[in-house]
Design a protein around this motif. Structure first.
Motif, PDB file in Angstrom:
ATOM      1  N   ARG A   1       0.838  -1.207   0.000  1.00 32.66           N
ATOM      2  CA  ARG A   1       0.000   0.000   0.000  1.00 32.66           C
ATOM      3  C   ARG A   1       0.869   1.252   0.000  1.00 32.66           C
ATOM      4  O   ARG A   1       0.614   2.199  -0.756  1.00 32.66           O
ATOM      5  N   ALA A   2       1.882   1.261   0.844  1.00 33.79           N
ATOM      6  CA  ALA A   2       2.785   2.416   0.895  1.00 33.79           C
ATOM      7  C   ALA A   2       3.532   2.593  -0.421  1.00 33.79           C
ATOM      8  O   ALA A   2       3.738   3.725  -0.890  1.00 33.79           O
ATOM      9  N   GLU A   3       3.917   1.482  -1.043  1.00 33.34           N
ATOM     10  CA  GLU A   3       4.625   1.557  -2.322  1.00 33.34           C
ATOM     11  C   GLU A   3       3.730   2.121  -3.422  1.00 33.34           C
ATOM     12  O   GLU A   3       4.176   2.921  -4.256  1.00 33.34           O
ATOM     13  N   VAL A   4       2.465   1.719  -3.449  1.00 36.99           N
ATOM     14  CA  VAL A   4       1.535   2.252  -4.451  1.00 36.99           C
ATOM     15  C   VAL A   4       1.399   3.756  -4.292  1.00 36.99           C
ATOM     16  O   VAL A   4       1.419   4.508  -5.280  1.00 36.99           O
ATOM     17  N   VAL A   5       1.256   4.228  -3.061  1.00 31.11           N
ATOM     18  CA  VAL A   5       1.129   5.665  -2.825  1.00 31.11           C
ATOM     19  C   VAL A   5       2.393   6.398  -3.277  1.00 31.11           C
ATOM     20  O   VAL A   5       2.329   7.478  -3.881  1.00 31.11           O
ATOM     21  N   ASP A   6       3.552   5.806  -3.010  1.00 31.82           N
ATOM     22  CA  ASP A   6       4.809   6.430  -3.436  1.00 31.82           C
ATOM     23  C   ASP A   6       4.892   6.534  -4.957  1.00 31.82           C
ATOM     24  O   ASP A   6       5.379   7.530  -5.496  1.00 31.82           O
TER      25      ASP A   6
END
Length: 357
Positions: A48-53
């Motif tokens: 999830r954090a990677e998608v936002v990044d």
């Protein structure tokens, strides 16, 4: 004066067309039966954090959401997941791959509504079985280290599976729905919202804006009881260009115009392109042409498109429901086959590498 007794007809006022009301297992019970272990939880949190990044440009990889139009066969879906997980690992330095695991199918009129609604593919509508099957499959895919993406159609379904979802979407038919905008405002993952079926992008921009704010609405709690839901708003909502009856909208000018609409609305400039649906004229063969066009632009330095969606399964095309269905072929929209998909992943990864250079 004696009290007036309720007549039998009064009790039937709200059940004139309701054939039956059956028990539905609670979200908390399903999560207890099929819990997320630490490995799965780590995969969901990290991805999830990677998608936002990626959406915000801090990570220069390309988000690729790829998989069946809708899943009807968990065995074939897991077969596909094994293949995709291997490719995702090979290309992880350039692509952030999320498997499309759609269990609910919106229909323009009537038809099979998805694995959750009818897991037997026979109109038996064993929803409790469908929910268990869907959650079990998500856990199996996540155990491979492969993040999953789901479209949320029924506003109650997310209570059963949303803890396992890395990326969510709202379809073209529900982008204007206040119910779905409120739902997105409380979801814990980034959510893409598609433009309307006619190609209207503003409805998606308005939906992103609405979903980013606080809401209070009626829903159910983890025990399945009616509840009042208060949300903080979803800052990671974004738009998906999927074309429409007006024609495709994946071109550079269309993407730029959509980004300008987001800026005018005071929203982050984040766009994902869906290579299927209106952008391919619903022709699964033409999906590859759309992806190739996007890859060429990315290779030349384009950073406006942060993600691409593709409909793909083991066998190309589609088939009708029946007793002798082909293994690994879609029963809803036609999909690209695995060989084409694998080649396109290589093409997109090469494009990202060239853009870096």
């Amino acid at each position: 004066m004696s009290p007036v007794k309720a007549q039998p007809a009064v009790a039937a006022l709200d059940s004139h067309r309701t054939l039956a009301i059956s028990p539905l297992l609670s979200p908390s019970l399903l999560r207890h039966e099929l819990p997320a272990d630490e490995l799965v939880a780590d995969c969901v949190t990290r991805s999830r954090a990677e998608v936002v990044d990626v959406l915000d440009g801090r990570d220069d990889r390309l988000l690729v959401v790829v998989g069946p139009c809708s899943i009807h066969d968990p065995v074939a879906a897991l077969d596909y997941a094994h293949r995709l997980a291997a490719r995702a690992e090979q290309l992880a330095d350039r692509l952030l791959v999320v498997m499309r695991t759609y269990f609910e199918k919106p229909r323009s009129t009537v038809g099979w509504k998805g694995l959750v609604n009818d897991p037997g593919l026979d109109e038996s509508f064993d929803v409790n079985r469908g929910l268990r099957t869907a959650r079990a499959l998500l856990l199996d895919v996540l155990s491979l280290g492969l993040p999953v993406g789901c479209e949320f159609l029924d506003p109650i379904t997310p209570q059963y599976i949303s803890d396992l979802v890395t990326w969510g979407s709202i379809g073209a038919r529900t982008a204007a729905s206040q119910v779905h905008r409120q739902l997105v405002s409380g979801l814990s993952m980034p959510v893409g919202i598609k433009n309307g079926t006619d190609g209207d992008v503003q409805v998606a921009v308005d939906a992103v804006r609405a979903a980013s704010t606080r809401h209070v609405f009626m829903g159910i709690n983890p025990d399945g009881l009616a509840a009042l839901i208060s949300t903080s708003g979803n800052p990671d909502a974004h738009i998906i260009l999927r074309g429409g009856s007006r024609g495709p909208n994946y071109g550079a000018a269309d993407v730029s115009a959509a980004l300008d609409r987001l800026t005018e609305a005071g929203l982050p400039r984040r766009v994902i392109v869906d290579a299927s649906h209106g952008n391919s004229g619903k022709d699964h063969v033409r999906q590859a042409e759309v992806v190739a066009d996007l890859a060429a632009r990315i290779a030349e330095g384009d950073r406006d498109v942060t993600g691409i969606m593709m409909e793909s399964f083991l066998v190309p095309g589609r088939q009708d429901l029946g007793p002798d269905m082909a293994y690994g072929q879609s029963v809803t929209d036609a999909c690209m086959g695995w060989d084409t998909t694998s080649a396109l992943l290589d093409e997109l990864a090469a494009a990202v590498a060239r853009r870096r250079g």
